[in-house]
Each structure stands twice: as structure tokens, then as C-alpha cells.
Design an enzyme around this catalytic site. Structure first.
Site, PDB file in Angstrom:
ATOM      1  N   GLU A   1       0.751  -1.071  -0.009  1.00 44.06           N
ATOM      2  CA  GLU A   1      -0.062  -0.121  -0.093  1.00 44.06           C
ATOM      3  C   GLU A   1       1.132   1.311   0.118  1.00 44.06           C
ATOM      4  O   GLU A   1       1.671   1.218   0.799  1.00 44.06           O
ATOM      5  CB  GLU A   1      -0.687   0.041   0.979  1.00 44.06           C
ATOM      6  CG  GLU A   1      -2.043   0.989   1.059  1.00 44.06           C
ATOM      7  CD  GLU A   1      -3.178   1.219   2.124  1.00 44.06           C
ATOM      8  OE1 GLU A   1      -4.143   1.873   1.977  1.00 44.06           O
ATOM      9  OE2 GLU A   1      -2.629   0.815   3.285  1.00 44.06           O
TER      10      GLU A   1
ATOM     11  N   ALA B   1       1.843  -0.858  10.664  1.00 46.27           N
ATOM     12  CA  ALA B   1       1.508  -2.239  10.428  1.00 46.27           C
ATOM     13  C   ALA B   1       0.836  -2.083   9.303  1.00 46.27           C
ATOM     14  O   ALA B   1       0.445  -0.690   8.488  1.00 46.27           O
ATOM     15  CB  ALA B   1       0.423  -2.529  11.569  1.00 46.27           C
ATOM     16  N   MET B   2       0.389  -3.209   8.598  1.00 42.20           N
ATOM     17  CA  MET B   2      -0.278  -3.259   7.148  1.00 42.20           C
ATOM     18  C   MET B   2      -1.641  -4.088   7.267  1.00 42.20           C
ATOM     19  O   MET B   2      -0.969  -5.375   7.576  1.00 42.20           O
ATOM     20  CB  MET B   2       0.669  -3.322   6.231  1.00 42.20           C
ATOM     21  CG  MET B   2       0.043  -3.418   4.896  1.00 42.20           C
ATOM     22  SD  MET B   2      -0.879  -1.801   4.219  1.00 42.20           S
ATOM     23  CE  MET B   2      -2.225  -2.681   3.256  1.00 42.20           C
TER      24      MET B   2
ATOM     25  N   GLU C   1      -6.025  -2.776  12.589  1.00 44.21           N
ATOM     26  CA  GLU C   1      -5.627  -3.523  11.422  1.00 44.21           C
ATOM     27  C   GLU C   1      -6.890  -4.551  11.252  1.00 44.21           C
ATOM     28  O   GLU C   1      -7.315  -4.693  10.209  1.00 44.21           O
ATOM     29  CB  GLU C   1      -4.309  -4.322  11.280  1.00 44.21           C
ATOM     30  CG  GLU C   1      -3.126  -3.527  11.617  1.00 44.21           C
ATOM     31  CD  GLU C   1      -3.044  -2.448  10.638  1.00 44.21           C
ATOM     32  OE1 GLU C   1      -3.820  -2.276   9.381  1.00 44.21           O
ATOM     33  OE2 GLU C   1      -2.300  -1.152  10.867  1.00 44.21           O
TER      34      GLU C   1
ATOM     35  N   HIS D   1     -10.030  -2.923   9.667  1.00 46.69           N
ATOM     36  CA  HIS D   1      -9.396  -2.815   8.049  1.00 46.69           C
ATOM     37  C   HIS D   1      -9.921  -3.953   7.327  1.00 46.69           C
ATOM     38  O   HIS D   1     -10.342  -3.821   6.082  1.00 46.69           O
ATOM     39  CB  HIS D   1      -7.916  -2.675   7.810  1.00 46.69           C
ATOM     40  CG  HIS D   1      -7.693  -1.148   7.772  1.00 46.69           C
ATOM     41  ND1 HIS D   1      -8.124  -0.077   7.263  1.00 46.69           N
ATOM     42  CD2 HIS D   1      -6.457  -0.563   8.419  1.00 46.69           C
ATOM     43  CE1 HIS D   1      -7.529   1.090   7.461  1.00 46.69           C
ATOM     44  NE2 HIS D   1      -6.456   0.734   8.111  1.00 46.69           N
TER      45      HIS D   1
HETATM   46  N1  BES Z   1      -3.070   0.932   5.950  1.00 47.33           N
HETATM   47  C1  BES Z   1      -1.866   1.535   6.834  1.00 47.33           C
HETATM   48  C2  BES Z   1      -0.560   1.317   6.427  1.00 47.33           C
HETATM   49  C3  BES Z   1       0.013   2.167   5.637  1.00 47.33           C
HETATM   50  C4  BES Z   1       0.470   3.416   5.990  1.00 47.33           C
HETATM   51  C5  BES Z   1       0.085   2.190   4.192  1.00 47.33           C
HETATM   52  C6  BES Z   1       0.975   4.272   5.250  1.00 47.33           C
HETATM   53  C7  BES Z   1       0.483   3.017   3.438  1.00 47.33           C
HETATM   54  C8  BES Z   1       1.089   4.076   3.934  1.00 47.33           C
HETATM   55  C9  BES Z   1      -2.264   0.620   8.372  1.00 47.33           C
HETATM   56  O1  BES Z   1      -3.611   0.390   8.439  1.00 47.33           O
HETATM   57  C10 BES Z   1      -2.133   1.701   9.340  1.00 47.33           C
HETATM   58  O2  BES Z   1      -2.761   2.606   9.347  1.00 47.33           O
HETATM   59  N2  BES Z   1      -0.864   1.569  10.077  1.00 47.33           N
HETATM   60  C11 BES Z   1      -0.606   2.653  11.086  1.00 47.33           C
HETATM   61  C12 BES Z   1      -0.752   2.143  12.453  1.00 47.33           C
HETATM   62  C13 BES Z   1      -2.026   2.437  13.032  1.00 47.33           C
HETATM   63  C14 BES Z   1      -2.267   1.307  14.170  1.00 47.33           C
HETATM   64  C15 BES Z   1      -2.496   3.860  13.073  1.00 47.33           C
HETATM   65  C16 BES Z   1       0.843   3.219  10.843  1.00 47.33           C
HETATM   66  O3  BES Z   1       1.308   2.190  10.060  1.00 47.33           O
HETATM   67  O4  BES Z   1       1.210   4.073  11.299  1.00 47.33           O
HETATM   68 ZN    ZN Z   2      -4.648   1.950   8.695  1.00 46.21          ZN
END
Ligand code: BES
Ligand code: ZN
Length: 962
Positions: free
Chosen positions: A202, A337-338, A373, A376
Site C-alpha cells: 500500500e 502495520a499493514m 488492522e 480494516h
Molecule cells: N494501511 C496502513 C498502513 C499504511 C500506512 C500504508 C501508510 C501506506 C501508507 C495501516 O492500516 C495503518 O494505518 N498503520 C498505522 C498504524 C495504525 C495502528 C494507526 C501506521 O503504520 O502508522
Molecule cells: Zn490503517
């Protein structure tokens, strides 16, 4: 989100001047696409002859037949068959794929995304070819790297409404960074370094792993096969169906075909990890995987994942559609995380919990990440935004659902107060002119990456929480379930959400005409529904398509409440010449709430116009707006409003709810920054805190006082720094002295302990330093075996890091530790050293990427820049090594934005502002432009102004207070 200190970093924001024309822009590009398609499909002669110059040139010098960043829609993917063989010794992979496509409009080429892949062969078969097993026809492959696209030219036109199969063989190196299909390494207890290969796609990186239609709207099914050696395992989105043995002992794992999904959610990996598993109530198998020596840290994540999966399946009334869910701790990971469907990948610190070294805040973070996650899996995976302009539909919802799910599954974590703080955090960003609307145009990969910021996440979540409060929890829940069911395995946009939220019955309930009749629905209720639909949509458009946050100004005269709304601007005063222009055309539909001294009732009203008047039913001594701080707006009380509230806080603060007390503290200091309230009034408000019984409220007040201390310390204003230190230690002494050095009490008791002892030691409070030094020495003597209470661990390390022996010992332990939570605490402690050569050594280690991993470099630079002795060092380093940093992280990525804002946004002098400006200009001249630049410049200007206006006031207030 990846911070050594606080887990949530305030990240970059992208600013667009266009406010209400997002959809116009969107439609225009669609129109252009249609024109281009028809240009190719209608001409039977040379399609390129018409307008040669307007098309880009492919790498081989030929004309590339597509000029848009977005893919054409003549050909759409239905199914991918993907077989990948990563070699963990030679660090590359070879792969092949077959994409089944449907041609919607006849065409002579297929455009796919592909980045840094070497295409060896591409062929095409029609359905007929497949039926009669005819070999594929070879395709010419052109590539246009600037758009990360390839074009497959077909010998004969593809016919509309027919299916074809495209086969491609390709190979590449495993990527060096954190994107696409990349390598990651970890050290075992025995000191051996091992390599794994893992994907992270992503938003636009699936194209680095296989040629594909890499846009969220092109959903398809994926059948994945992975080749591996027997010492490894392979994981992917779906459960494994079988393993076959190939010649030479190689194994090939076949995974079940996925449900229909977007490319950015595809994931696979090859590793030698161990796991723990459990079964959710619905029968889904949940496993947590980590490097073998970290297995013992996986158990909390398993418990949390099982609880949260149960919660979501129940709450949404929609089964998690896969038979398994894996969560894996990846040693090198760029973000936190993803949410890959069925295979969630995480930083080690986002998933692993080590009872010996993880604090309460660490536990909260792991819980929050899993809650996010897993949310999501519905919001994002099952229902996906049409395009990245609406990424908030994914991220805002996942962030909002953290609140809902953690409150039920882990009430003891009292997550509510964290959520409130998160809203306050994003207000800082949103009250600068360089903010952007939640829903915002994004075209290039850099722009798309920039959309993953506090506005999509935190503001998105906060306005959803406000809407829930407005509609009622029950109605809101019904609406989002409706939305999820209606758009399952499909894509949605803003308006789809608003319609679902005003329509509380399901599509299947509706008899005819697309209207909803449930229960005793009559024509009049249909009309009510239509009205409500317009209402929700109109209201929410003002929050999602317009940037900024409103200020509600309340003026009470007897029983009459006069309300006025303005745009709240941090650092711009009403007296400033530019203020008026910045207000023009801003108008929100604000669902205001208030309570009064006369009853417990919550009064509600929608403020739609600039001004409005309300009549109170009875005489009251005070009015508090924004009950429980559920609304996304700041409130200013004109006349005697603030004085009445301050008196109330001092006399009987418990007449107000705890969250209302917190929001008064917050709003007061925000109003100081906007020039509406004097600093001494806001400071006077905090005097009641010595009687405050709510820890989050106490911590909010402390946060501002500490902030001022850090500003004064950085600027070397020694008299105020000293007096503030004196005031803080005197004021909080009773509370500090009450703290034990044990992990005990509720979550907030423990967080209060961490905060107070951290402050006390930072201010050199003798008993604190003494106790910390004692624990540190014992720890060193025990060769790092002694267990120090986790809530004070970082404090003890930080005190220990102030001697050279202690610092060196900590660095040794850093290398040895297998706990990410401990490593973060040590790294933070190391970064608080007063010795510049030590700080420089840390930066060098971070750049080298061995002892300190590249994934931690941004947080390290940020931490060093917070240290008064390190701020200049970190900033100079960034300026001088920008090119090297860009080799490690992509422009627009999370770490790059964190490095920029982390090393500059605390500046508060004109010279510094000038220096930063010059640097940004030089970057722009080199072609790097980021929206964070403008945010930083505005932030520094705001800091300068704050100091000019408030330093004398702060100085005087302290003189009369100590
Ligand atoms: N979908 C995101 C990961 C992501 C972040 C993809 C930036 C592409 C660009 C994931 O669900 C996410 O939001 N991760 C957060 C942690 C979350 C607990 C707030 C992150 O990586 O900071
Ligand atoms: Zn997210």
C-alpha cells in the site's frame, strides 16, 4: 505512529488550494480518459498517427500509447495466477503470472503498472486459444518508467466483451527498502543473521512485485503459489491448500484463491518464523508469527486478536470471510502495520509484548494496532475507497473503530481519553492555513503517500465520532453496517457513506424505487428519510470537503445565548491584516451540544449559519459547550464566560464531567495561540489542578506546563526556565512524592507515574535521580538481568545514559536485546545524552543501518532533535545528508515527513525560519516538493509569534506564582 516517545507522530499533511472542486477534477480526468480510449479504439489505421507529439516515449524510443497516470478502463482484470520464487541467498526472485482480463472496449494494447521489474516474456491467449490449447501470441512490451507503466501491444485488436489471458514472465532483485517485495534481516540469540522476504504494497507498490492493474478500483481474485526451500515456510493472504515437491527438493506452496480484492492488499512472505495459534468463536484460525527467539512475546497479541476478531464479527454482523488470519512481526518495517487481507504485517513493536520490558503504553499501542488492522478487514478490505482521494474512508474508519472495539474488549485501558487526546493532536494541524480537506485530490505516488496523514486518520476518526454522537450510537452503527453490506467486495466514495448513514434499513428491505421501507414505513417516512439524507450529506460535506476547524464563540446575556462561528486559526490573530481573507467562504454545519448548571440534560442544536441565538429555559450560573468534547470544534466564551468557568473549576470542578474539564484546558491554551485569551488567564485556569481527581485532566494541564518548559529551555531563556522548573516541582511535589517505583494500579495510575517521574528526573529532582541511579547501577551489576518496573524503565535508562559508562553499557545492551519495546526505550535514553559526539555516533549507526536499523532512523533523528543539545546537530545533519536520506526512503513516505517535521517544527526564531525556508527552496529547485514544507514554515512562524506575545506574560505570571 513510529515514535520513540509517543507512539503517534504528527505527520505530514497535504495542502490543496481547491476546496470544493475535488469531484470536478475527478470527472475531468475521467472525460480525458474516455477521449483517449476512443481515439485508439475507433481508428482502424495507425492509432498513433493523429497526435504523435502528445504521447510519451517508451524506453526503447517507440511511442508509448497511454499518457495518463490512471489506467484506462478498456481492459479490466478478473483473476491473477501468480507464482513467485524468491531466492534468499542470491536475494532476487523469478516469477510468472497469468492475468485473466475482460475487454470492455476493443483495444490494441493493455496498460499495466510495473516498476523495476524485468519482463522476460509476455504472451496472450484468447478464450478460443485456451479451449484448443493453442500457444500464446507473443506481445510487444513497451515501458514508461515515469508513470510506472508498461504497454502490451497486441498483434490483433482485442474484441469487446471477450476474455483473454495474459501470461508474463518476469524477475527482479528483492528490494532494498521497505516497499514491494523486499528483504528483511534479523539476528538470532546465537548471533547469526538471517534473511526473510516479505511484501508491503500500500498504496502503489504491488507494481514492484508483479505487473498488475495497481489501482484500488480494479478488484480481482488472486491464486498465489510460492516456491521455497524446506527450511522455510511461506505465508500468503489465504490458507495453504497443498505443497508439491519440485525437482531439486524445492517446495511449492499453493494457496486458496482469494476473495475479490484490490492489489494493494495482496501479501506473501518466506521466512523461518514460529507461531502461536488459537481459534476465534466463528472458527477462524488466528496465528501470531515472529522470529524464533521472539516467540515468547507473541501471546498477548494472540489474546487481543482473538477478542477483537470476535468483537468485529459480532458488531458488523458480517463474518470475516477467510478461514485464517495471520499477524506477523516483521523485523524491518516502514510504517506501524499493514492490513493485508488475512496476512497482517507489523513492526515488531506493534505486535510483540514482552512482559519484562513492555510498559502499559506499549500494551495500549499493540492493542490499538491490532484493533486498527482488524477493523480494516471490513473497512478497507471488504469495502474499499474508489480512489486514494478518499483514503480517509479506510483510515478514518479504522481509527474510529479502535475506539469502539477497545472500549468493549479492553475497558480497563480507558481508551476514551486517548481518543480525545488524538483529536486534540490533529487540531494543531488542522488549525494552520496549510491544512487540507479530509477528502482531497491525489494523483502521483508521492501525493498519494502524503494522503496518509493525521487528517485522513485522526480528523477522519474524530468527525465520525461527532457524527455518531449526533445521530446516536445505534443509528450510526446501523448505518455503517448497511454501508459495509451494500458495498461488500466493491468500492465506495464519500457520498455512499452518507447515504447509508441516513438510511437505516437494508437494500433488501426496500420494496421498490430504491427507497427504504422498514418497520411501519409510510410515504411520510420516506420523505423524512430523504430529508435526513440531505441533512447528513450537507452537514458532512462541510467537514470533509472543507479544510480547518470551526471556533464557536458564545456570548451569554441573561437567558440568551448568542452563538457565532468562525474559522479557528492558530497563530493568526483577529487584528492581523490577513485574518479576514482567511475567513471568507468558510461555513460549517456544527452539531453543538451544551450543558448548564441547572440540569444534567444535554442540549443540542445545529449551528448552520454564521450567527444564531438560543434561549435558555431557565437562569443558570454557567454554560459549557461541546459536552464530553465529542464535537470537532473549539469554544470561546466571551464576556465573563471564562471567568465563570474558572470560578466553577476552583469551587467544585466535579460539577463538570472529566472530559469537559480536559476540553476546557485544551481550548483555553488553543485560544491563547489564536490571540483570543491571555496566557495568564489560561494559566490561572490550571490552578484548580491541585484538586483534580481525573488523571487524564491532570496530565493535560501538566502537558502544557511541560511544553512551555521545553520551549524556554530550547531558547535558553534561563530566568523563565528556572522559575518554571521551580513552579513545576513545587506544584507537583505532593503528587511526585506519592509515586512508588512499582508497576501497580490502573492504566492511568501507571501513566501518571511515568509522566511525573519522568518530569521529576528531567528537572533533576534529587530523590528521583537518586532512585533511578540506584536502579540503574543494580541493573548494570546484574548484567542486565534485573527486572526494572516497566513504567519507569525509560526513566531509569535515561538517567543512566548521562554517564559515559552508562551510555556505553546501554548501547551494548541495545545490540543484544531481543525486545523491540526495550530497544526503543534504550534508544530514547541514548538520545538524551548531553554529549554531541555521542549523539553523532547514534546518527552514524542509524545511517549504517546495522546496530540501529534504518526503520528506526526517523524516530531517532526526531528524538535527538528534541534534545536541546541535539537540535542543531540533527537539523544540520538532515540538511547535509538529504540525498543519502532520499536513498533510504521514498519522497512523501512516512519517515521522510517525520524527519523533516521532527527536526524543524520546534524552531521559534526568525533566523531559524529563514534557514529552513532556504533549505526547502533548494529542495524544490531539485524537484522535491512536499506539503509538509508549508506546514513546517507556518508552524515555525506560529512559534515565533507565540513567544513574542506570551513570553513577558509567562515571566510575570511565574513571578507572582512561586
Ligand atoms: N494501511 C496502513 C498502513 C499504511 C500506512 C500504508 C501508510 C501506506 C501508507 C495501516 O492500516 C495503518 O494505518 N498503520 C498505522 C498504524 C495504525 C495502528 C494507526 C501506521 O503504520 O502508522
Ligand atoms: Zn490503517
Amino acid at each position: 505512529r513510529i515514535d520513540l516517545v509517543f507512539h503517534s507522530a504528527v505527520m505530514a499533511n497535504s495542502h490543496r488550494k481547491l476546496i470544493f472542486n475535488i469531484y470536478i477534477g475527478f470527472y475531468c480526468s475521467a472525460v480525458i480518459q474516455i477521449c483517449i480510449c476512443s481515439q485508439f479504439t475507433s481508428s482502424s489505421i495507425d492509432p498513433f498517427s493523429k497526435d504523435r507529439g502528445a504521447f510519451p516515449v517508451a524506453t526503447n524510443g517507440e511511442i508509448f500509447p497511454w499518457r495518463e497516470l490512471r489506467l484506462p478502463t478498456m481492459v479490466i482484470p478478473l483473476h491473477y495466477d501468480l507464482c513467485v520464487h524468491p531466492n534468499l541467498t542470491s536475494l532476487d526472485f523469478v516469477a510468472s503470472e497469468k492475468i485473466e482480463v475482460l475487454v470492455r472496449d476493443a483495444t490494441q494494447f493493455i496498460i499495466l503498472h510495473s516498476k523495476d521489474l524485468e519482463i522476460m516474456n509476455a504472451t496472450l491467449q484468447s478464450e478460443e486459444d485456451l479451449r484448443y490449447r493453442k500457444p500464446g501470441k507473443k506481445l510487444t512490451v513497451l515501458s514508461y518508467p515515469a508513470h510506472e507503466q508498461i504497454a502490451l501491444l497486441v498483434p490483433e485488436k482485442l474484441m469487446a466483451d471477450l476474455r483473454y489471458s495474459v501470461a508474463i514472465d518476469f524477475q527482479a532483485k528483492l528490494a532494498d527498502g521497505f516497499e514491494g517485495f523486499y528483504k528483511s534481516t534479523y539476528r538470532t540469540l546465537g548471533g547469526e543473521t538471517r534473511t526473510i522476504a516479505v511484501t508491503d504494497f500500500e498504496p502503489t507498490q504491488a507494481r514492484m512485485a508483479f505487473p498488475c492493474f495497481d489501482e484500488p478500483l480494479f478488484k480481482a481474485n488472486f491464486s498465489i503459489k510460492i516456491r521455497r526451500e524446506s527450511r522455510h515456510i511461506a505465508l500468503s493472504n489465504m490458507p495453504k491448500v497443498k505443497t508439491i515437491e519440485l525437482e531439486g527438493g524445492l517446495l511449492e506452496d499453493h494457496f486458496e484463491t482469494t476473495v475479490k480484492m484490490s492489489t494493494y492488499l495482496v501479501a506473501y512472505m518466506v521466512c523461518d518464523f514460529n507461531s502461536v495459534s488459537g481459534t476465534a468463536s466463528s472458527g477462524v484460525k488466528v496465528s501470531i508469527h515472529a522470529a524464533p527467539d521472539k516467540w515468547s512475546q507473541t501471546h498477548y497479541a494472540l489474546e487481543a486478536s482473538l477478542k477483537l476478531l470476535d468483537f468485529y464479527e459480532n458488531y458488523f454482523d458480517i463474518h470475516y470471510p477467510l478461514a485464517k488470519l495471520d499477524l506477523v512481526a516483521i523485523p524491518d518495517f516502514e510504517s506501524g502495520a499493514m492490513e493485508n487481507w488475512g496476512l497482517v504485517t507489523c513492526r515488531e513493536t506493534s505486535l510483540l509484548f514482552d512482559p519484562k520490558t513492555s510498559s502499559t503504553s506499549d500494551k495500549l499501542w499493540v492493542t490499538k494496532v491490532i484493533a486498527h488492522e482488524l477493523a480494516h478487514q471490513w473497512f478497507g478490505n471488504l469495502v474499499t475507497m474508489e480512489w486514494w482521494n478518499d483514503i480517509w474512508l479506510n483510515e478514518g474508519f479504522a481509527t474510529y473503530m479502535e475506539l469502539i472495539s477497545v472500549n468493549v474488549t479492553y475497558p480497563e485501558l480507558q481508551f476514551d481519553d486517548d481518543f480525545l487526546n488524538m483529536c486534540f493532536e490533529v487540531i494543531k494541524r488542522d488549525s494552520l492555513n496549510s491544512s487540507r480537506p479530509i477528502s482531497n485530490q491525489a494523483e502521483t505516488s508521492t501525493q498519494i503517500k502524503e494522503m496518509f496523514d493525521a487528517l485522513s486518520y485522526e480528523k477522519g476518526a474524530c468527525i465520525l465520532n461527532m457524527l455518531k454522537d449526533f445521530l446516536s450510537e445505534e443509528k450510526f452503527k446501523k448505518g455503517i453496517i448497511h454501508y459495509l453490506k451494500k458495498f461488500s467486495y466493491r468500492n465506495a466514495k464519500n457520498d455512499d457513506l452518507w447515504s447509508s448513514l441516513s438510511n437505516d434499513c437494508l437494500e433488501s428491505d426496500s420494496a421498490s424505487g430504491g427507497f427504504c421501507y422498514s418497520d411501519s414505513k409510510t410515504t411520510s417516512s420516506t420523505l423524512a428519510f430523504l430529508r435526513e439524507n440531505v441533512e447528513v450529506k450537507q452537514m458532512m460535506a462541510t467537514w470533509t470537503l472543507q479544510k480547518g476547524i470551526p471556533l464557536v464563540v458564545v456570548n451569554r446575556e441573561a437567558r440568551s445565548l448568542r452563538l457565532r462561528q468562525e474559522r479557528f486559526l492558530n497563530g493568526v490573530f483577529k487584528e492581523d491584516p490577513g485574518w479576514g481573507a482567511l475567513q471568507e467562504r468558510y461555513l460549517w454545519r456544527i452539531p453543538v451540544t451544551y450543558s448548564t448548571s441547572s440540569s444534567n440534560a444535554i442540549h443540542r442544536h445545529i449551528l448552520k449559519s454564521k450567527t444564531d441565538t438560543l434561549d435558555l429555559p431557565e437562569k443558570t450560573s454557567w454554560v459549557k459547550f461541546n459536552v464530553d468534547s465529542n464535537g470537532y470544534y473549539i469554544v470561546h466564551y466571551e464576556g465573563h464566560g471564562w471567568d465563570q468557568l474558572i470560578t466553577l473549576l476552583n469551587q467544585s470542578h466535579t460539577l463538570l464531567r472529566p472530559k469537559d474539564r480536559i476540553s476546557l484546558i485544551h481550548d483555553a491554551f488553543q485560544l491563547v495561540s489564536a490571540g483570543r485569551l491571555t496566557l495568564d488567564k489560561a494559566l490561572d485556569l490550571t490552578r484548580y489542578l491541585q484538586h483534580e481527581t481525573s488523571i487524564p485532566a491532570l496530565l493535560k494541564g501538566l502537558e502544557y506546563l511541560e511544553l512551555f518548559y521545553h520551549i524556554m529551555e530550547r531558547r535558553n531563556v534561563s530566568d523563565v526556565t528556572e522559575n518554571l522548573k521551580h513552579y513545576l516541582l513545587q506544584y507537583f511535589k505532593p503528587a511526585i512524592d506519592m509515586q512508588s517505583w512499582h508497576d501497580e494500579g490502573s492504566v492511568w495510575d501507571r501513566r501518571l507515574r511515568s509522566a511525573l517521574l519522568k518530569l521529576a528526573c528531567y528537572l533533576n529532582h534529587a530523590p528521583c535521580i537518586q532512585k533511578a541511579t540506584e536502579l540503574f547501577s543494580q541493573w548494570m551489576e546484574s548484567s542486565g538481568k534485573l527486572n526494572i518496573p516497566t513504567d519507569v524503565l525509560k526513566i531509569v535508562y535515561s538517567v543512566g545514559a548521562q554517564t559515559t559508562a552508562g551510555w556505553n553499557y546501554l548501547l551494548e545492551q541495545y545490540e543484544l536485546s531481543l525486545s523491540g519495546a526495550e530497544k526503543n526505550k534504550i534508544l530514547y535514553a541514548l538520545s538524551t545524552s548531553k554529549h554531541q559526539e555521542k549523539l553523532m555516533k547514534l546518527i552514524e549507526l542509524g545511517m549504517e543501518g546495522k546496530v540501529i536499523k534504518t526503520q528506526d532512523l526517523a524516530a531517532l533523528l526526531h528524538a535527538i532533535a528534541r534534545n536541546p543539545k541535539g537540535q542543531q546537530l540533527a537539523w544540520n545533519f538532515v540538511k547535509e545528508n538529504w540525498i543519502h536520506l532520499l536513498k533510504k526512503f521514498e519522497l512523501g513516505s512516512f519517515p521522510i515527513r517525520m524527519i523533516i517535521s521532527g527536526t524543524t517544527s520546534h524552531f521559534s526564531s526568525k533566523d531559524e525560519l529563514q534557514e529552513v525556508k532556504l533549505f526547502f527552496e533548494s529542495l524544490k529547485a531539485q524537484g522535491s516538493h512536499l506539503e509538509i514544507f508549508q506546514i513546517v514554515l507556518e508552524t515555525i512562524s506560529k512559534n515565533i509569534k507565540w513567544l513574542e506575545k506570551n513570553l513577558p506574560t509567562l515571566r510575570n505570571w511565574l513571578l507572582i506564582s512561586i
